[in-house]
Design an enzyme around this catalytic site. Structure first.
Site, PDB file in Angstrom:
ATOM      1  N   LYS A 144      -4.244  -6.364   3.340  1.00 33.40           N
ATOM      2  CA  LYS A 144      -3.224  -7.361   3.615  1.00 33.40           C
ATOM      3  C   LYS A 144      -2.653  -7.159   5.029  1.00 33.40           C
ATOM      4  O   LYS A 144      -2.811  -6.053   5.548  1.00 33.40           O
ATOM      5  CB  LYS A 144      -2.106  -7.293   2.569  1.00 33.40           C
ATOM      6  CG  LYS A 144      -1.279  -5.997   2.627  1.00 33.40           C
ATOM      7  CD  LYS A 144      -0.089  -6.077   1.741  1.00 33.40           C
ATOM      8  CE  LYS A 144       1.151  -6.437   2.470  1.00 33.40           C
ATOM      9  NZ  LYS A 144       1.855  -5.340   3.148  1.00 33.40           N
ATOM     10  N   HIS A 174      -2.692  -3.039  -3.001  1.00 32.41           N
ATOM     11  CA  HIS A 174      -2.836  -1.685  -3.539  1.00 32.41           C
ATOM     12  C   HIS A 174      -1.995  -1.463  -4.804  1.00 32.41           C
ATOM     13  O   HIS A 174      -2.266  -0.559  -5.572  1.00 32.41           O
ATOM     14  CB  HIS A 174      -2.570  -0.616  -2.463  1.00 32.41           C
ATOM     15  CG  HIS A 174      -1.126  -0.382  -2.156  1.00 32.41           C
ATOM     16  ND1 HIS A 174      -0.421  -1.162  -1.284  1.00 32.41           N
ATOM     17  CD2 HIS A 174      -0.253   0.554  -2.600  1.00 32.41           C
ATOM     18  CE1 HIS A 174       0.822  -0.712  -1.210  1.00 32.41           C
ATOM     19  NE2 HIS A 174       0.958   0.332  -1.998  1.00 32.41           N
ATOM     20  N   HIS A 236       2.855  -7.736  -3.484  1.00 36.07           N
ATOM     21  CA  HIS A 236       3.075  -6.745  -4.538  1.00 36.07           C
ATOM     22  C   HIS A 236       3.992  -7.245  -5.667  1.00 36.07           C
ATOM     23  O   HIS A 236       3.685  -7.079  -6.843  1.00 36.07           O
ATOM     24  CB  HIS A 236       3.683  -5.467  -3.948  1.00 36.07           C
ATOM     25  CG  HIS A 236       2.918  -4.919  -2.777  1.00 36.07           C
ATOM     26  ND1 HIS A 236       1.547  -4.963  -2.705  1.00 36.07           N
ATOM     27  CD2 HIS A 236       3.324  -4.326  -1.626  1.00 36.07           C
ATOM     28  CE1 HIS A 236       1.150  -4.404  -1.564  1.00 36.07           C
ATOM     29  NE2 HIS A 236       2.203  -4.011  -0.895  1.00 36.07           N
ATOM     30  N   LYS A 337      13.928  -2.041   2.142  1.00 31.00           N
ATOM     31  CA  LYS A 337      13.687  -0.786   2.861  1.00 31.00           C
ATOM     32  C   LYS A 337      15.027  -0.049   2.992  1.00 31.00           C
ATOM     33  O   LYS A 337      16.088  -0.673   2.967  1.00 31.00           O
ATOM     34  CB  LYS A 337      13.164  -1.070   4.277  1.00 31.00           C
ATOM     35  CG  LYS A 337      11.952  -1.982   4.302  1.00 31.00           C
ATOM     36  CD  LYS A 337      10.675  -1.192   4.389  1.00 31.00           C
ATOM     37  CE  LYS A 337       9.463  -2.064   4.518  1.00 31.00           C
ATOM     38  NZ  LYS A 337       8.599  -2.095   3.345  1.00 31.00           N
TER      39      LYS A 337
HETATM   40  C1  BG6 Z   1       2.869  -1.933   1.954  1.00 32.74           C
HETATM   41  C2  BG6 Z   1       3.934  -2.484   2.852  1.00 32.74           C
HETATM   42  O1  BG6 Z   1       2.005  -2.950   1.550  1.00 32.74           O
HETATM   43  O2  BG6 Z   1       3.471  -1.342   0.807  1.00 32.74           O
HETATM   44  C3  BG6 Z   1       4.899  -1.387   3.269  1.00 32.74           C
HETATM   45  O3  BG6 Z   1       3.349  -3.050   4.015  1.00 32.74           O
HETATM   46  C4  BG6 Z   1       5.459  -0.707   2.032  1.00 32.74           C
HETATM   47  O4  BG6 Z   1       5.957  -1.911   4.052  1.00 32.74           O
HETATM   48  C5  BG6 Z   1       4.338  -0.258   1.099  1.00 32.74           C
HETATM   49  O5  BG6 Z   1       6.218   0.409   2.471  1.00 32.74           O
HETATM   50  C6  BG6 Z   1       4.911   0.238  -0.219  1.00 32.74           C
HETATM   51  O6  BG6 Z   1       3.886   0.804  -0.993  1.00 32.74           O
HETATM   52  P1  BG6 Z   1       4.205   1.910  -2.080  1.00 32.74           P
HETATM   53  O7  BG6 Z   1       2.886   2.174  -2.739  1.00 32.74           O
HETATM   54  O8  BG6 Z   1       4.756   3.101  -1.355  1.00 32.74           O
HETATM   55  O9  BG6 Z   1       5.224   1.318  -3.013  1.00 32.74           O
END
Ligand code: BG6
Length: 487
Positions: A144, A174, A236, A337
């Protein structure tokens, strides 16, 4: 599912952050677990002029930082490094692909993993195609973001689709590789007691939270033009929403699951200029404290070029799924964040009983099913139970049934999402990857919200780093006589 053991994994952008932090650690772990077939070769492609030996030494250094010392075993590492090849390449130079082509062997399946900026997807795929590196078994894996809105995502998909068939395109989200996200399928569809009560007759509302303590991690250039809605919600959070709310698929076949997700996304009620002010909050962090350490505000982040940026680092919204199952059930989504703690969870809040026979003694909380995706992966069911007491004949209290995935796992750790995703690509199974239709429907929904924010000129609300977001986000849910689950 097509099992194959003669596969070449070709990583474009092999010197980048994603490759170092996620891709190579995942491949090494798969190798150690005996899950990477013996003759899987790995080709690392990047611009730097390095020999394979130099690359391998550099990778070892980086793995030492990423893995526990106990994971780096000399014998395993030696065997793993024999899979590795390195080629210096300018991805924009067609001539360089001819060199690369000589390394490929036609009887093997090539998997191209594009860990590069999306702006290069089209030209890389084009060059691969025109230099004869794409046969009808070759697969391409895209990270992405796929576009920044519906129009640009269509452009990316059209371009890549000009060279690869949709069945060979693997778009990564992911979150779908996370063990606990897949466990949502098991929870919902393998438990009669759960799925028989999974609708608006029993469920009052749903909360989906993905809070992070990290800031933008030096990615101002990318992040400031994107913001949290595009970075986290479009992909996500909406994927999590799909896993929570889609209808049971006919089977676990990729097409069946993807069709249900598309149907669900189509039922998401658009947030428009008329509804945006009461439905969606944007926030931006200011300086504060995370784990007792001072941190700067968004505008002071490294690389900041705009001291008046209106980019959101926090989003909270109320969404509705307009279908038979979910009519009237609000879905509260929240992500940000620099929040107080890192937590990703889904909370299913059940309705109260229609009548109580325990006047004055009911605990105020209703049943809640808390599905914790990270950290402390597990499921908790908050229930009401009788207090053990002779003095109080029928006094009630909240008790929690706890299912701790980690404690119950036979493995010593929960696999990282990228390990699972690599295995699925190698096996040729798209069920954990996002289809073109899903991407487009979710962008259409996000575009409507982004347009509404723009139309109403909605400014970001400040929140201190280390807090739970702007107070407006509390108001959004409290107006409905509910509150965010802080369990
Ligand atoms: C990514 C985003 O896809 O996912 C990031 O671009 C984010 O900004 C991250 O921090 C979060 O992933 P996870 O697995 O740590 O929840």
């Amino acid at each position: 599912m097509q099992m194959t053991n003669d596969t070449d994994l070709i990583i474009f952008g092999a010197a980048g952050d994603l490759a170092n932090r996620k891709l190579f650690p995942a491949l090494y772990r798969l190798h150690c677990a005996g899950l990477l077939e013996e003759n899987v070769r790995i080709m690392a492609l990047a611009r730097a002029e390095l020999s394979t030996d130099d690359f391998v030494q550099g990778l070892l250094k980086s793995l030492r930082q990423m893995l526990d010392t106990s994971e780096l075993d000399d014998v395993q590492w030696q065997a793993f490094s024999r899979r590795l090849h390195y080629l210096s390449m300018d991805f924009g130079e067609q001539a360089h692909y001819a060199n690369f082509n000589q390394w490929l062997q036609s009887q093997r399946v090539a998997i191209y993993y594009l860990a590069t900026p999306p702006s290069l997807f089209g030209s890389i795929c084009g060059h691969l195609h025109s230099t004869g590196c794409v046969d009808d078994r070759a697969r391409v894996v895209l990270e992405k973001p796929i576009g920044q809105d519906l129009v640009s995502s269509r452009h990316v998909n059209d371009t890549v689709g000009g060279y690869f068939d949709e069945r060979n395109i693997y778009r990564i989200d992911h979150y779908l590789g996370k063990e606990t996200v897949q466990n949502l399928l098991a929870l919902r569809f393998a438990n009669r007691v759960i799925n028989s009560q999974w609708d608006n007759s029993c469920i009052d509302h749903v909360q989906i939270t993905a809070a992070e303590t990290v800031g933008i991690e030096g990615r101002w250039g990318y992040y400031d033009s994107v913001g949290q809605l595009r970075d986290m919600v479009q992909n996500h959070l909406l994927q999590l929403l799909c896993m929570v709310a889609m209808e049971p698929p006919n089977s676990l076949e990729a097409d069946e699951i993807r069709a249900e997700k598309v149907k669900l996304l189509r039922a998401l009620r658009p947030i428009t200029s008329e509804t945006v002010l009461e439905s969606a909050i944007r926030g931006q962090y200011s300086a504060g404290w995370i784990k007792d350490q001072p941190v700067v505000g968004y505008m002071q982040e490294e690389g900041s070029q705009d001291s008046s940026s209106n980019t959101e680092t926090f989003v909270a919204l109320r969404a509705y799924v307009d279908n038979w199952r979910w009519a009237g059930v609000p879905f509260y989504l929240r992500t940000g964040k620099r929040m107080r703690e890192k937590v990703t969870q889904v909370v299913i809040a059940y309705k109260d009983n229609p009548h109580t026979i325990f006047p004055g003694r009911q605990p105020t909380v209703g049943n809640k099913l808390v599905i914790r995706l990270q950290p402390n992966e597990g499921i908790q069911l908050e229930m009401v139970s009788k207090k053990q007491s002779l003095k109080e004949p029928l006094s009630l209290e909240k008790q929690v049934l706890n299912l701790d995935f980690f404690a119950d796992a036979s493995e010593s750790r929960i696999a990282d999402a990228y390990e699972r995703l690599f295995l699925e690509v190698i096996n040729g199974n798209q069920w954990l990857f996002v289809s073109r239709d899903e991407i487009e429907v979710s962008w259409r929904w996000c575009d409507s919200l982004l347009d509404a924010w723009q139309d109403k000129d909605v400014a970001v609300k400040p929140y201190g780093a280390g807090s739970s977001g702007p107070s407006k986000a509390e108001i959004l849910i409290e107006k409905d006589q509910r509150s965010w689950y802080e369990g």
